[in-house]
Design an enzyme around this catalytic site. Structure first.
Site, PDB file in Angstrom:
ATOM      1  N   ARG A   1       0.817  -1.376  -0.277  1.00  0.00           N
ATOM      2  CA  ARG A   1      -0.024  -0.076  -0.100  1.00  0.00           C
ATOM      3  C   ARG A   1       0.867   1.164  -0.009  1.00  0.00           C
ATOM      4  O   ARG A   1       0.510   2.236   0.627  1.00  0.00           O
ATOM      5  CB  ARG A   1      -1.007   0.088   1.306  1.00  0.00           C
ATOM      6  CG  ARG A   1      -1.991  -1.108   1.234  1.00  0.00           C
ATOM      7  CD  ARG A   1      -2.955  -0.861   0.233  1.00  0.00           C
ATOM      8  NE  ARG A   1      -4.217  -1.630   0.099  1.00  0.00           N
ATOM      9  CZ  ARG A   1      -4.244  -3.061  -0.357  1.00  0.00           C
ATOM     10  NH1 ARG A   1      -3.241  -3.561  -0.878  1.00  0.00           N
ATOM     11  NH2 ARG A   1      -5.380  -3.686  -0.230  1.00  0.00           N
TER      12      ARG A   1
ATOM     13  N   GLU B   1      -6.168   3.927   5.267  1.00  0.00           N
ATOM     14  CA  GLU B   1      -5.886   3.736   3.833  1.00  0.00           C
ATOM     15  C   GLU B   1      -6.085   4.715   2.808  1.00  0.00           C
ATOM     16  O   GLU B   1      -5.348   5.273   2.014  1.00  0.00           O
ATOM     17  CB  GLU B   1      -6.234   2.263   3.380  1.00  0.00           C
ATOM     18  CG  GLU B   1      -5.709   1.968   2.108  1.00  0.00           C
ATOM     19  CD  GLU B   1      -6.449   1.129   1.307  1.00  0.00           C
ATOM     20  OE1 GLU B   1      -7.312   1.903   0.908  1.00  0.00           O
ATOM     21  OE2 GLU B   1      -5.888  -0.211   0.942  1.00  0.00           O
TER      22      GLU B   1
ATOM     23  N   SER C   1     -11.328  -1.052   2.068  1.00  0.00           N
ATOM     24  CA  SER C   1     -10.463  -1.059   3.156  1.00  0.00           C
ATOM     25  C   SER C   1     -10.492   0.176   3.852  1.00  0.00           C
ATOM     26  O   SER C   1      -9.809   0.872   2.979  1.00  0.00           O
ATOM     27  CB  SER C   1      -9.300  -1.989   2.742  1.00  0.00           C
ATOM     28  OG  SER C   1      -9.463  -3.118   2.587  1.00  0.00           O
TER      29      SER C   1
HETATM   30  N1  EPU Z   1     -10.573 -11.128   9.180  1.00  0.00           N
HETATM   31  C1  EPU Z   1     -11.023 -11.069  10.295  1.00  0.00           C
HETATM   32  N2  EPU Z   1     -12.092 -10.479  10.292  1.00  0.00           N
HETATM   33  C2  EPU Z   1     -12.481  -9.592   9.304  1.00  0.00           C
HETATM   34  C3  EPU Z   1     -11.855  -9.838   8.126  1.00  0.00           C
HETATM   35  C4  EPU Z   1     -10.632 -10.266   8.225  1.00  0.00           C
HETATM   36  O1  EPU Z   1     -10.840 -11.938  11.327  1.00  0.00           O
HETATM   37  O2  EPU Z   1     -13.941  -9.150   9.454  1.00  0.00           O
HETATM   38  C5  EPU Z   1      -8.986 -11.897   9.219  1.00  0.00           C
HETATM   39  C6  EPU Z   1      -9.308 -13.275   8.710  1.00  0.00           C
HETATM   40  O3  EPU Z   1      -8.272 -14.069   9.463  1.00  0.00           O
HETATM   41  C7  EPU Z   1      -9.074 -13.475   7.274  1.00  0.00           C
HETATM   42  C8  EPU Z   1      -7.657 -12.283   6.998  1.00  0.00           C
HETATM   43  O4  EPU Z   1      -8.315 -11.436   8.124  1.00  0.00           O
HETATM   44  O5  EPU Z   1      -8.520 -14.783   7.002  1.00  0.00           O
HETATM   45  C9  EPU Z   1      -7.733 -11.759   5.797  1.00  0.00           C
HETATM   46  O6  EPU Z   1      -8.908 -11.180   5.342  1.00  0.00           O
HETATM   47  P1  EPU Z   1      -9.350 -10.954   3.807  1.00  0.00           P
HETATM   48  O7  EPU Z   1      -8.713 -11.938   2.902  1.00  0.00           O
HETATM   49  O8  EPU Z   1     -10.785 -10.383   3.630  1.00  0.00           O
HETATM   50  O9  EPU Z   1      -8.511  -9.771   3.589  1.00  0.00           O
HETATM   51  P2  EPU Z   1      -8.065  -8.213   4.447  1.00  0.00           P
HETATM   52  O10 EPU Z   1      -6.638  -8.623   5.084  1.00  0.00           O
HETATM   53  O11 EPU Z   1      -9.371  -7.951   5.301  1.00  0.00           O
HETATM   54  C10 EPU Z   1      -6.742  -7.211   2.221  1.00  0.00           C
HETATM   55  C11 EPU Z   1      -6.821  -6.053   1.305  1.00  0.00           C
HETATM   56  C12 EPU Z   1      -8.287  -6.047   0.741  1.00  0.00           C
HETATM   57  C13 EPU Z   1      -8.088  -7.174  -0.377  1.00  0.00           C
HETATM   58  C14 EPU Z   1      -8.172  -8.545   0.578  1.00  0.00           C
HETATM   59  C15 EPU Z   1      -8.012  -9.642  -0.119  1.00  0.00           C
HETATM   60  C16 EPU Z   1      -6.053  -4.174   2.731  1.00  0.00           C
HETATM   61  C17 EPU Z   1      -5.986  -3.152   3.272  1.00  0.00           C
HETATM   62  N3  EPU Z   1      -6.972  -4.740   2.333  1.00  0.00           N
HETATM   63  O12 EPU Z   1      -8.042  -7.208   3.103  1.00  0.00           O
HETATM   64  O13 EPU Z   1      -8.142  -4.698  -0.434  1.00  0.00           O
HETATM   65  O14 EPU Z   1      -9.368  -7.223  -0.976  1.00  0.00           O
HETATM   66  O15 EPU Z   1      -6.922  -8.489   1.255  1.00  0.00           O
HETATM   67  O16 EPU Z   1      -6.804 -10.014  -0.589  1.00  0.00           O
HETATM   68  O17 EPU Z   1      -4.652  -4.725   2.741  1.00  0.00           O
HETATM   69  C18 EPU Z   1      -8.861  -2.328  -0.326  1.00  0.00           C
HETATM   70  O18 EPU Z   1      -7.638  -2.136  -0.060  1.00  0.00           O
HETATM   71  O19 EPU Z   1      -9.870  -1.813  -0.406  1.00  0.00           O
HETATM   72  C19 EPU Z   1      -9.234  -3.912  -0.360  1.00  0.00           C
HETATM   73  C20 EPU Z   1     -10.694  -4.447  -0.431  1.00  0.00           C
END
Ligand code: EPU
Length: 319
Positions: free
Chosen positions: A147, A310, A221
Protein backbone atom coordinates in the site's frame (compact mmCIF):
# COMPACT_ATOMS: atom_id res chain seq x y z
CA UNK A 1 -17.97 8.23 0.97
CA UNK A 2 -20.64 10.89 0.34
CA UNK A 3 -19.01 13.40 2.65
CA UNK A 4 -16.90 16.53 2.25
CA UNK A 5 -17.18 19.94 0.66
CA UNK A 6 -16.66 21.19 -2.88
CA UNK A 7 -13.59 22.20 -4.82
CA UNK A 8 -13.08 25.67 -6.28
CA UNK A 9 -11.76 24.32 -9.60
CA UNK A 10 -11.92 20.97 -11.35
CA UNK A 11 -9.72 20.51 -14.43
CA UNK A 12 -10.27 17.51 -16.70
CA UNK A 13 -7.18 16.17 -18.42
CA UNK A 14 -7.83 14.37 -21.72
CA UNK A 15 -4.46 14.80 -23.47
CA UNK A 16 -0.79 15.39 -22.67
CA UNK A 17 -1.24 19.03 -23.78
CA UNK A 18 -4.00 19.48 -21.19
CA UNK A 19 -1.64 18.65 -18.35
CA UNK A 20 0.80 21.36 -19.45
CA UNK A 21 -2.09 23.86 -19.55
CA UNK A 22 -3.26 22.75 -16.10
CA UNK A 23 0.28 23.12 -14.76
CA UNK A 24 0.51 26.68 -16.10
CA UNK A 25 -2.95 27.51 -14.75
CA UNK A 26 -2.26 26.44 -11.16
CA UNK A 27 1.18 28.07 -11.27
CA UNK A 28 -0.12 31.39 -12.54
CA UNK A 29 -2.90 31.46 -9.95
CA UNK A 30 -0.64 29.99 -7.25
CA UNK A 31 -3.30 27.39 -6.43
CA UNK A 32 -2.98 24.23 -4.39
CA UNK A 33 -3.82 21.22 -6.57
CA UNK A 34 -4.78 17.59 -6.14
CA UNK A 35 -4.60 14.74 -8.69
CA UNK A 36 -7.62 12.45 -8.84
CA UNK A 37 -8.68 9.39 -10.83
CA UNK A 38 -12.18 8.08 -10.10
CA UNK A 39 -12.13 9.13 -6.45
CA UNK A 40 -12.80 5.59 -5.22
CA UNK A 41 -10.24 5.89 -2.45
CA UNK A 42 -10.39 9.59 -1.70
CA UNK A 43 -12.66 12.06 0.05
CA UNK A 44 -12.68 15.70 1.02
CA UNK A 45 -12.99 17.60 4.29
CA UNK A 46 -16.08 19.61 5.19
CA UNK A 47 -14.35 22.93 4.38
CA UNK A 48 -13.91 21.89 0.74
CA UNK A 49 -10.82 22.62 -1.32
CA UNK A 50 -9.73 26.10 -2.32
CA UNK A 51 -7.53 24.84 -5.16
CA UNK A 52 -7.90 22.71 -8.30
CA UNK A 53 -8.70 19.02 -8.56
CA UNK A 54 -6.88 17.73 -11.63
CA UNK A 55 -8.88 14.79 -12.98
CA UNK A 56 -7.24 12.12 -15.09
CA UNK A 57 -9.46 11.32 -18.10
CA UNK A 58 -6.73 10.18 -20.51
CA UNK A 59 -7.81 7.02 -22.33
CA UNK A 60 -6.08 4.39 -24.42
CA UNK A 61 -4.49 0.96 -24.19
CA UNK A 62 -1.61 0.13 -26.52
CA UNK A 63 -0.50 -3.46 -26.87
CA UNK A 64 3.23 -3.79 -27.45
CA UNK A 65 4.67 -7.20 -28.42
CA UNK A 66 5.80 -9.70 -25.77
CA UNK A 67 3.11 -8.98 -23.18
CA UNK A 68 3.85 -5.30 -22.76
CA UNK A 69 1.02 -2.78 -22.52
CA UNK A 70 0.99 0.99 -22.24
CA UNK A 71 -2.21 2.01 -20.47
CA UNK A 72 -3.43 5.58 -20.00
CA UNK A 73 -4.10 6.74 -16.46
CA UNK A 74 -7.79 7.54 -16.96
CA UNK A 75 -8.74 4.00 -18.04
CA UNK A 76 -10.91 2.14 -15.55
CA UNK A 77 -8.72 -0.39 -13.75
CA UNK A 78 -11.24 -3.22 -13.98
CA UNK A 79 -11.72 -2.67 -17.74
CA UNK A 80 -7.97 -3.12 -18.15
CA UNK A 81 -8.11 -6.37 -16.13
CA UNK A 82 -10.91 -7.65 -18.41
CA UNK A 83 -8.92 -6.62 -21.51
CA UNK A 84 -5.87 -8.52 -20.23
CA UNK A 85 -7.56 -11.76 -19.14
CA UNK A 86 -9.59 -11.86 -22.39
CA UNK A 87 -6.27 -12.06 -24.22
CA UNK A 88 -5.03 -14.90 -22.01
CA UNK A 89 -2.46 -12.97 -20.00
CA UNK A 90 -1.95 -13.50 -16.27
CA UNK A 91 -0.58 -11.22 -13.55
CA UNK A 92 -3.54 -8.98 -12.66
CA UNK A 93 -6.44 -11.47 -12.49
CA UNK A 94 -6.54 -11.34 -8.67
CA UNK A 95 -6.90 -7.54 -8.89
CA UNK A 96 -10.22 -7.91 -10.74
CA UNK A 97 -13.10 -5.83 -9.43
CA UNK A 98 -10.98 -3.15 -7.74
CA UNK A 99 -12.67 0.23 -8.24
CA UNK A 100 -10.73 3.21 -9.60
CA UNK A 101 -8.40 4.01 -12.47
CA UNK A 102 -5.15 2.66 -13.91
CA UNK A 103 -3.38 5.90 -12.98
CA UNK A 104 -4.33 5.43 -9.34
CA UNK A 105 -3.21 1.79 -9.19
CA UNK A 106 0.52 2.49 -8.63
CA UNK A 107 -0.16 5.26 -6.11
CA UNK A 108 -1.09 2.89 -3.31
CA UNK A 109 0.25 -0.19 -5.10
CA UNK A 110 -3.19 -1.85 -5.17
CA UNK A 111 -3.19 -5.43 -3.97
CA UNK A 112 -5.63 -8.26 -3.36
CA UNK A 113 -5.76 -12.06 -3.15
CA UNK A 114 -2.00 -12.44 -3.15
CA UNK A 115 -1.17 -10.07 -6.01
CA UNK A 116 0.17 -6.54 -6.02
CA UNK A 117 0.18 -4.31 -9.07
CA UNK A 118 3.91 -3.55 -8.62
CA UNK A 119 4.75 -7.06 -9.82
CA UNK A 120 3.49 -6.26 -13.31
CA UNK A 121 4.73 -2.65 -13.61
CA UNK A 122 7.76 -1.82 -15.75
CA UNK A 123 7.62 1.97 -15.52
CA UNK A 124 5.29 4.92 -14.97
CA UNK A 125 5.00 7.91 -17.36
CA UNK A 126 4.41 11.12 -15.44
CA UNK A 127 4.28 14.88 -15.67
CA UNK A 128 6.40 16.38 -12.92
CA UNK A 129 4.72 19.37 -11.24
CA UNK A 130 8.00 20.30 -9.55
CA UNK A 131 9.95 20.78 -12.78
CA UNK A 132 7.13 21.12 -15.35
CA UNK A 133 8.58 18.26 -17.42
CA UNK A 134 7.48 14.87 -18.73
CA UNK A 135 9.41 11.97 -17.24
CA UNK A 136 9.52 8.16 -17.11
CA UNK A 137 9.97 6.65 -13.68
CA UNK A 138 11.39 3.14 -13.72
CA UNK A 139 9.80 0.67 -11.32
CA UNK A 140 12.81 0.78 -8.95
CA UNK A 141 12.38 4.55 -8.61
CA UNK A 142 8.77 4.14 -7.44
CA UNK A 143 9.75 2.48 -4.12
CA UNK A 144 6.78 0.11 -4.08
CA UNK A 145 5.80 -1.87 -1.00
CA UNK A 146 2.52 -2.82 0.72
CA UNK A 147 0.00 0.00 0.00
CA UNK A 148 2.97 2.33 -0.55
CA UNK A 149 4.93 4.11 -3.29
CA UNK A 150 6.71 7.45 -3.74
CA UNK A 151 3.36 8.73 -5.09
CA UNK A 152 1.67 8.44 -1.67
CA UNK A 153 4.71 9.19 0.48
CA UNK A 154 7.87 11.26 -0.19
CA UNK A 155 6.68 12.60 -3.55
CA UNK A 156 2.97 12.85 -2.78
CA UNK A 157 1.30 15.35 -5.10
CA UNK A 158 4.35 15.80 -7.33
CA UNK A 159 3.73 13.46 -10.28
CA UNK A 160 0.61 13.33 -12.43
CA UNK A 161 0.46 9.77 -13.78
CA UNK A 162 -0.16 9.87 -17.53
CA UNK A 163 0.21 6.15 -18.23
CA UNK A 164 1.60 2.93 -16.83
CA UNK A 165 3.74 0.38 -18.68
CA UNK A 166 2.94 -3.20 -17.73
CA UNK A 167 4.53 -6.54 -18.49
CA UNK A 168 2.24 -9.57 -18.30
CA UNK A 169 2.77 -13.25 -18.78
CA UNK A 170 0.88 -15.22 -21.41
CA UNK A 171 -0.77 -18.34 -20.07
CA UNK A 172 -2.20 -19.90 -16.96
CA UNK A 173 -1.99 -18.58 -13.41
CA UNK A 174 0.91 -20.31 -11.68
CA UNK A 175 1.84 -20.96 -8.06
CA UNK A 176 -0.09 -21.21 -4.85
CA UNK A 177 -3.27 -19.15 -4.64
CA UNK A 178 -4.49 -17.00 -1.74
CA UNK A 179 -6.27 -19.21 0.83
CA UNK A 180 -9.79 -17.90 0.46
CA UNK A 181 -9.50 -17.89 -3.34
CA UNK A 182 -8.35 -21.53 -3.43
CA UNK A 183 -11.14 -22.45 -1.02
CA UNK A 184 -13.72 -20.78 -3.30
CA UNK A 185 -12.35 -22.65 -6.34
CA UNK A 186 -12.43 -25.99 -4.47
CA UNK A 187 -15.97 -25.42 -3.19
CA UNK A 188 -17.15 -24.64 -6.70
CA UNK A 189 -15.29 -27.48 -8.36
CA UNK A 190 -13.12 -25.11 -10.44
CA UNK A 191 -9.73 -26.57 -11.31
CA UNK A 192 -8.93 -24.29 -14.28
CA UNK A 193 -6.05 -21.84 -13.95
CA UNK A 194 -7.26 -19.74 -16.88
CA UNK A 195 -6.74 -16.08 -15.80
CA UNK A 196 -10.24 -15.21 -17.03
CA UNK A 197 -11.82 -17.84 -14.78
CA UNK A 198 -9.69 -16.79 -11.80
CA UNK A 199 -10.70 -13.14 -12.37
CA UNK A 200 -14.38 -14.20 -12.37
CA UNK A 201 -13.88 -16.11 -9.10
CA UNK A 202 -12.20 -13.06 -7.51
CA UNK A 203 -15.13 -10.86 -8.59
CA UNK A 204 -17.59 -13.31 -7.00
CA UNK A 205 -15.66 -13.36 -3.70
CA UNK A 206 -15.40 -9.57 -3.67
CA UNK A 207 -19.11 -9.21 -4.43
CA UNK A 208 -19.94 -11.44 -1.46
CA UNK A 209 -18.11 -9.26 1.05
CA UNK A 210 -17.08 -5.88 -0.26
CA UNK A 211 -19.63 -3.13 -0.83
CA UNK A 212 -19.85 -1.68 -4.35
CA UNK A 213 -19.09 2.03 -3.95
CA UNK A 214 -21.83 3.00 -6.38
CA UNK A 215 -24.39 1.17 -4.22
CA UNK A 216 -23.09 1.69 -0.69
CA UNK A 217 -20.87 4.64 0.24
CA UNK A 218 -17.48 3.23 1.14
CA UNK A 219 -13.87 3.36 0.04
CA UNK A 220 -12.98 -0.34 0.31
CA UNK A 221 -10.61 -1.18 3.13
CA UNK A 222 -10.55 1.82 5.40
CA UNK A 223 -7.61 0.60 7.47
CA UNK A 224 -4.34 -0.95 6.37
CA UNK A 225 -3.14 -4.26 7.68
CA UNK A 226 -0.44 -3.95 10.32
CA UNK A 227 3.11 -5.14 9.68
CA UNK A 228 5.33 -5.92 12.67
CA UNK A 229 9.09 -6.43 12.74
CA UNK A 230 10.49 -9.99 12.64
CA UNK A 231 11.42 -9.92 16.32
CA UNK A 232 7.78 -9.29 17.31
CA UNK A 233 6.39 -12.41 15.58
CA UNK A 234 6.98 -14.79 18.52
CA UNK A 235 5.15 -12.35 20.77
CA UNK A 236 2.11 -12.51 18.47
CA UNK A 237 2.01 -16.30 18.89
CA UNK A 238 2.26 -15.97 22.67
CA UNK A 239 -0.66 -13.54 22.66
CA UNK A 240 -2.75 -15.75 20.32
CA UNK A 241 -2.96 -13.07 17.61
CA UNK A 242 -3.20 -14.70 14.15
CA UNK A 243 -0.70 -13.49 11.57
CA UNK A 244 0.78 -14.37 8.19
CA UNK A 245 4.50 -13.90 8.67
CA UNK A 246 4.90 -10.30 9.78
CA UNK A 247 1.37 -9.30 8.70
CA UNK A 248 -1.33 -8.99 11.35
CA UNK A 249 -4.85 -8.85 9.89
CA UNK A 250 -6.35 -5.60 11.08
CA UNK A 251 -9.77 -7.04 10.20
CA UNK A 252 -9.23 -9.66 12.91
CA UNK A 253 -8.16 -7.00 15.43
CA UNK A 254 -11.26 -4.89 14.73
CA UNK A 255 -13.55 -7.92 14.85
CA UNK A 256 -11.99 -9.16 18.08
CA UNK A 257 -12.25 -5.75 19.66
CA UNK A 258 -15.99 -6.37 19.27
CA UNK A 259 -16.56 -3.65 16.66
CA UNK A 260 -17.83 -5.60 13.65
CA UNK A 261 -21.28 -4.47 12.52
CA UNK A 262 -21.28 -1.56 15.00
CA UNK A 263 -22.26 1.98 14.09
CA UNK A 264 -20.03 4.99 14.79
CA UNK A 265 -21.53 8.40 14.02
CA UNK A 266 -23.35 6.99 10.98
CA UNK A 267 -20.44 4.83 9.76
CA UNK A 268 -20.85 1.08 10.10
CA UNK A 269 -17.96 -1.34 10.49
CA UNK A 270 -18.97 -3.81 7.78
CA UNK A 271 -20.28 -7.07 9.20
CA UNK A 272 -18.74 -8.92 6.24
CA UNK A 273 -15.23 -7.38 6.23
CA UNK A 274 -14.19 -5.47 9.32
CA UNK A 275 -11.60 -3.33 7.49
CA UNK A 276 -14.39 -1.65 5.59
CA UNK A 277 -16.41 1.34 6.80
CA UNK A 278 -19.79 1.97 5.20
CA UNK A 279 -21.43 5.37 5.37
CA UNK A 280 -25.02 4.62 6.30
CA UNK A 281 -26.22 8.00 7.54
CA UNK A 282 -23.27 10.32 8.20
CA UNK A 283 -23.13 13.64 6.37
CA UNK A 284 -19.77 15.10 7.30
CA UNK A 285 -16.06 14.49 7.38
CA UNK A 286 -16.03 15.42 11.05
CA UNK A 287 -18.33 12.42 11.75
CA UNK A 288 -15.77 10.24 10.01
CA UNK A 289 -12.94 11.68 12.09
CA UNK A 290 -14.87 10.88 15.27
CA UNK A 291 -15.66 7.36 14.06
CA UNK A 292 -12.03 6.66 13.15
CA UNK A 293 -10.84 7.97 16.49
CA UNK A 294 -13.18 5.69 18.44
CA UNK A 295 -12.43 2.60 16.38
CA UNK A 296 -8.68 3.21 16.58
CA UNK A 297 -8.84 3.82 20.31
CA UNK A 298 -10.77 0.60 20.95
CA UNK A 299 -8.23 -1.46 18.95
CA UNK A 300 -5.27 0.27 20.55
CA UNK A 301 -6.64 -0.29 24.05
CA UNK A 302 -7.36 -3.96 23.44
CA UNK A 303 -4.33 -4.97 21.38
CA UNK A 304 -1.79 -2.12 21.51
CA UNK A 305 -1.66 -1.61 17.73
CA UNK A 306 -2.28 1.79 16.18
CA UNK A 307 -4.37 1.71 13.03
CA UNK A 308 -3.40 3.48 9.85
CA UNK A 309 -6.00 4.91 7.50
CA UNK A 310 -5.82 3.77 3.89
CA UNK A 311 -7.83 6.29 1.81
CA UNK A 312 -6.57 9.76 0.96
CA UNK A 313 -8.03 13.05 2.11
CA UNK A 314 -7.96 15.99 -0.32
CA UNK A 315 -6.04 18.92 1.04
CA UNK A 316 -4.65 17.10 4.06
CA UNK A 317 -1.01 16.09 4.08
CA UNK A 318 -0.56 12.46 5.02
CA UNK A 319 2.43 10.22 5.44
N1 EPU B 1 -10.33 -11.07 9.15
C1 EPU B 1 -11.14 -11.19 10.27
N2 EPU B 1 -12.31 -10.49 10.27
C2 EPU B 1 -12.71 -9.71 9.24
C3 EPU B 1 -11.88 -9.58 8.10
C4 EPU B 1 -10.69 -10.28 8.09
O1 EPU B 1 -10.81 -11.90 11.22
O2 EPU B 1 -13.79 -9.13 9.33
C5 EPU B 1 -9.06 -11.85 9.12
C6 EPU B 1 -9.28 -13.30 8.77
O3 EPU B 1 -8.31 -14.03 9.49
C7 EPU B 1 -9.00 -13.38 7.28
C8 EPU B 1 -7.89 -12.35 7.15
O4 EPU B 1 -8.21 -11.33 8.10
O5 EPU B 1 -8.57 -14.64 6.88
C9 EPU B 1 -7.75 -11.76 5.76
O6 EPU B 1 -9.01 -11.23 5.37
P1 EPU B 1 -9.34 -10.87 3.86
O7 EPU B 1 -8.82 -11.93 2.97
O8 EPU B 1 -10.77 -10.52 3.79
O9 EPU B 1 -8.45 -9.61 3.57
P2 EPU B 1 -8.13 -8.27 4.38
O10 EPU B 1 -6.75 -8.39 4.97
O11 EPU B 1 -9.24 -7.91 5.29
C10 EPU B 1 -6.97 -7.24 2.27
C11 EPU B 1 -7.02 -5.99 1.43
C12 EPU B 1 -8.26 -5.98 0.56
C13 EPU B 1 -8.24 -7.21 -0.34
C14 EPU B 1 -8.19 -8.44 0.56
C15 EPU B 1 -8.08 -9.73 -0.21
C16 EPU B 1 -5.85 -4.32 2.75
C17 EPU B 1 -5.95 -3.02 3.47
N3 EPU B 1 -7.00 -4.82 2.27
O12 EPU B 1 -8.06 -7.20 3.17
O13 EPU B 1 -8.18 -4.80 -0.25
O14 EPU B 1 -9.37 -7.25 -1.17
O15 EPU B 1 -7.01 -8.37 1.41
O16 EPU B 1 -6.78 -9.93 -0.64
O17 EPU B 1 -4.75 -4.84 2.60
C18 EPU B 1 -8.86 -2.51 -0.35
O18 EPU B 1 -7.67 -2.23 -0.22
O19 EPU B 1 -9.74 -1.63 -0.47
C19 EPU B 1 -9.26 -3.92 -0.31
C20 EPU B 1 -10.51 -4.29 -0.32
Amino acid sequence: MQIGGISKYVIEIHTKDDIVKAFNFVREKNLPFYFLGAGANTFGTDEGFSGAIILNKILGITEIPDGEFNVSGGEKWDDFVSFIVERGYSGVECLAGIPGTVGAAPVQNIGAYGQEVKDTILSVEVFDFKTGKFKTLEKAECDFSYRHSIFNSNERGRYFILSVNFKLKKGEVEGELYNSLQRYLDENGISSRDPKIIAEAVRKIRDSKLPKPEEEASSGSFFKNVYVSEDKVAELDERGIPHHGTKVNTGWLIENAGLKGKDFYGFKVSDKAALVLINESATSYSDLEKAVEEISKAVEEKFGFSLEQEPNVIGLEQK
